[in-house]
Design an enzyme around this catalytic site. Structure first.
Site, short mmCIF file in Angstrom:
data_model
loop_
_atom_site.label_atom_id
_atom_site.label_comp_id
_atom_site.label_asym_id
_atom_site.label_seq_id
_atom_site.Cartn_x
_atom_site.Cartn_y
_atom_site.Cartn_z
N TYR A 123 50.19 -48.24 -3.45
CA TYR A 123 50.34 -49.12 -2.30
C TYR A 123 51.21 -50.34 -2.56
O TYR A 123 51.35 -51.19 -1.68
CB TYR A 123 48.96 -49.57 -1.80
CG TYR A 123 48.28 -48.52 -0.97
CD1 TYR A 123 48.05 -47.24 -1.47
CD2 TYR A 123 47.87 -48.79 0.33
CE1 TYR A 123 47.43 -46.28 -0.71
CE2 TYR A 123 47.25 -47.81 1.10
CZ TYR A 123 47.03 -46.56 0.58
OH TYR A 123 46.42 -45.60 1.34
N LYS A 170 41.24 -39.13 -11.47
CA LYS A 170 41.77 -37.79 -11.76
C LYS A 170 42.47 -37.87 -13.13
O LYS A 170 43.66 -37.57 -13.27
CB LYS A 170 42.75 -37.40 -10.63
CG LYS A 170 43.25 -35.98 -10.67
CD LYS A 170 42.24 -34.96 -10.21
CE LYS A 170 42.80 -33.55 -10.30
NZ LYS A 170 41.77 -32.52 -10.19
N ASP A 203 38.78 -34.71 -6.51
CA ASP A 203 38.60 -33.48 -5.73
C ASP A 203 37.12 -33.09 -5.67
O ASP A 203 36.60 -32.71 -4.61
CB ASP A 203 39.46 -32.32 -6.29
CG ASP A 203 39.41 -32.22 -7.80
OD1 ASP A 203 38.95 -33.18 -8.46
OD2 ASP A 203 39.82 -31.17 -8.35
N ASP A 227 41.14 -44.91 0.16
CA ASP A 227 41.55 -44.80 1.56
C ASP A 227 41.15 -43.43 2.12
O ASP A 227 40.54 -43.31 3.19
CB ASP A 227 43.06 -45.01 1.65
CG ASP A 227 43.52 -45.22 3.08
OD1 ASP A 227 42.67 -45.53 3.94
OD2 ASP A 227 44.72 -45.09 3.35
N ASP A 231 37.74 -42.37 4.84
CA ASP A 231 37.83 -41.67 6.14
C ASP A 231 36.82 -40.51 6.13
O ASP A 231 36.13 -40.25 7.12
CB ASP A 231 39.24 -41.09 6.36
CG ASP A 231 40.10 -41.99 7.25
OD1 ASP A 231 39.94 -43.23 7.16
OD2 ASP A 231 40.92 -41.47 8.03
P1 ATP Z 1 45.64 -44.63 10.32
O1 ATP Z 1 46.55 -43.75 9.55
O2 ATP Z 1 46.28 -45.90 10.79
O3 ATP Z 1 44.31 -44.85 9.63
P2 ATP Z 1 45.06 -42.30 11.84
O4 ATP Z 1 46.33 -41.66 12.24
O5 ATP Z 1 44.28 -41.75 10.70
O6 ATP Z 1 45.29 -43.87 11.64
P3 ATP Z 1 43.12 -43.15 13.72
O7 ATP Z 1 43.83 -44.10 14.60
O8 ATP Z 1 42.25 -43.76 12.67
O9 ATP Z 1 44.17 -42.20 13.10
O10 ATP Z 1 42.29 -42.15 14.60
C1 ATP Z 1 41.92 -40.85 14.14
C2 ATP Z 1 41.13 -40.15 15.23
O11 ATP Z 1 39.88 -40.79 15.44
C3 ATP Z 1 41.85 -40.16 16.58
O12 ATP Z 1 41.71 -38.91 17.19
C4 ATP Z 1 41.13 -41.20 17.38
O13 ATP Z 1 41.09 -40.91 18.74
C5 ATP Z 1 39.73 -41.25 16.78
N1 ATP Z 1 39.25 -42.64 16.74
C6 ATP Z 1 39.63 -43.59 15.87
N2 ATP Z 1 39.02 -44.76 16.13
C7 ATP Z 1 38.23 -44.55 17.20
C8 ATP Z 1 37.34 -45.38 17.96
N3 ATP Z 1 37.15 -46.68 17.68
N4 ATP Z 1 36.70 -44.82 19.00
C9 ATP Z 1 36.86 -43.53 19.30
N5 ATP Z 1 37.68 -42.70 18.63
C10 ATP Z 1 38.36 -43.19 17.58
#
Ligand code: ATP
Length: 337
Positions: A123, A170, A203, A227, A231
């Site tokens: 990063y 890793k 992994d 990161d 998720d």
């Molecule tokens: P980033 O790379 O910036 O983390 P991303 O491309 O991974 O973003 P997000 O914007 O985090 O994507 O969203 C991923 C999915 O989760 C999308 O389909 C979005 O609609 C859903 N999502 C994210 N945040 C919310 C929220 N607060 N409420 C409802 N749905 C959400």
């Protein structure tokens, strides 16, 4: 009174920021804890309007505040949050994942936190082209690795749950960089004999987050792995809509949702504001501990229980199986606070 800088962001950012402002104002009116909020611009909109994704006025206002709340920004995220984390030395990214009743979680006994190193790794943006190839420099230092490891062990001590730290890396492939990180964590673990220490390849960790997430307590890892895994851990307990995060340094902290700007649902009044509101809870904890202000901690706890009491009774936004809009759900929270 606490001075709060608020970056309203892009995509669903402005909608969930309105929700955050409404909750902070209600906390002032009903619970007598005052927040002086300064709305700031950063991200894609700021870039379009001012030519800078992170305008100087925004940086100055953040530096003058007690803490920063940041809604997600879009494509320019790397020029906003990655810069702020490094500029303000917010070295610890804290991403909890806990299962609550009536959430679409994999199991009901998950309670873990990812402690992600926030200033190094891939990063740092040191990428360049050499002839046919593209090269990225991955920087992992002993000092930053030991600092985050210490933060993770202190977190495990304070949580007082499983008292376990899992170091994720890793090093079988990246022997020098991940090898250094693993050794730094192992060295620090010797100062915490009361905490169980284990190592896990990234992994295997990704798999175990699905297979046996209840086994984790504190996961400490490098920036990129943290990161990605956070998720995943958010989804394991019900989704990005309920996942807050804190970026903490020795003197300042910034709070934000784990999710991004979610352009696919922006402007529809359907985003779940809970991740951002639970970030306010994390902010109240941090401000309370820093300023020896037990009331601030209590207010944070009240906000968290208000959100989860609503969820328990089926009052939820669409992403977690309900039918409330962003503004309706926010109103339920402010009514119940
Ligand atoms: P980033 O790379 O910036 O983390 P991303 O491309 O991974 O973003 P997000 O914007 O985090 O994507 O969203 C991923 C999915 O989760 C999308 O389909 C979005 O609609 C859903 N999502 C994210 N945040 C919310 C929220 N607060 N409420 C409802 N749905 C959400």
């Amino acid at each position: 009174m606490y001075k709060i800088s608020l970056i309203t962001g892009d995509g669903i950012g402005p909608e969930i920021s309105e929700s955050a402002i409404s909750v902070l104002n209600t906390i002032h009116d009903k619970l007598d804890l005052k927040f002086d909020i300064t709305k700031l611009s950063a991200g894609d909109n700021a870039l379009e309007q001012t030519g800078k994704a992170l305008p100087d006025e925004t940086i100055n206002a953040i530096k003058q505040s007690d803490a920063c709340l940041k809604a997600p920004v879009g494509e320019s995220a790397v020029d906003v949050i990655v810069v702020l984390r490094r500029m303000l030395d917010l070295y610890a990214n804290i991403r909890p994942a806990k299962s609550y009743p009536h959430m679409p979680a994999l199991r009901d006994d998950i309670d873990m936190v990812i402690v992600r190193e926030n200033t190094e790794d891939l990063y740092t943006g040191k990428e360049f082209r050499v002839g046919d190839s593209a090269v990225a420099l991955r920087i992992i230092s002993v000092s930053a690795s030991k600092r985050i490891a210490k933060y993770a062990f202190e977190t495990a001590k304070q949580r007082n749950l499983k008292k376990k730290v899992t170091c994720v890396h890793k090093s079988n492939v990246m022997r020098i960089t991940d090898g250094l990180f693993a050794k730094a964590c192992t060295d620090v673990s010797k100062d915490y004999p009361e905490i169980v220490f284990e190592e896990m390849y990234v992994d295997a960790c990704a798999m175990n987050l699905i297979r046996q997430p209840q086994e984790f307590d504190v996961v400490v890892t490098t920036n990129l792995y943290g990161d990605i895994l956070s998720d995943e851990s958010s989804q394991v307990v019900g989704g990005l809509g309920m996942a807050p995060a804190a970026n903490i340094g020795d003197n300042f902290a910034l709070f934000e949702p784990v999710h991004g700007a979610a352009f696919d649902i922006a402007g529809q009044n359907i985003a779940n504001p809970s991740s951002f509101l639970l970030s306010i809870k994390m902010m109240c904890d941090w401000l309370g501990v820093k300023n020896n202000d037990s009331k601030c901690i209590e207010v944070g706890e009240k906000l968290e229980s208000t959100i989860f009491d609503l969820v328990k009774t089926g009052i939820k936004t669409k992403d977690i199986g309900g039918d409330m809009s962003t503004s309706e759900f926010t109103k339920q929270i402010t009514d119940n606070l």
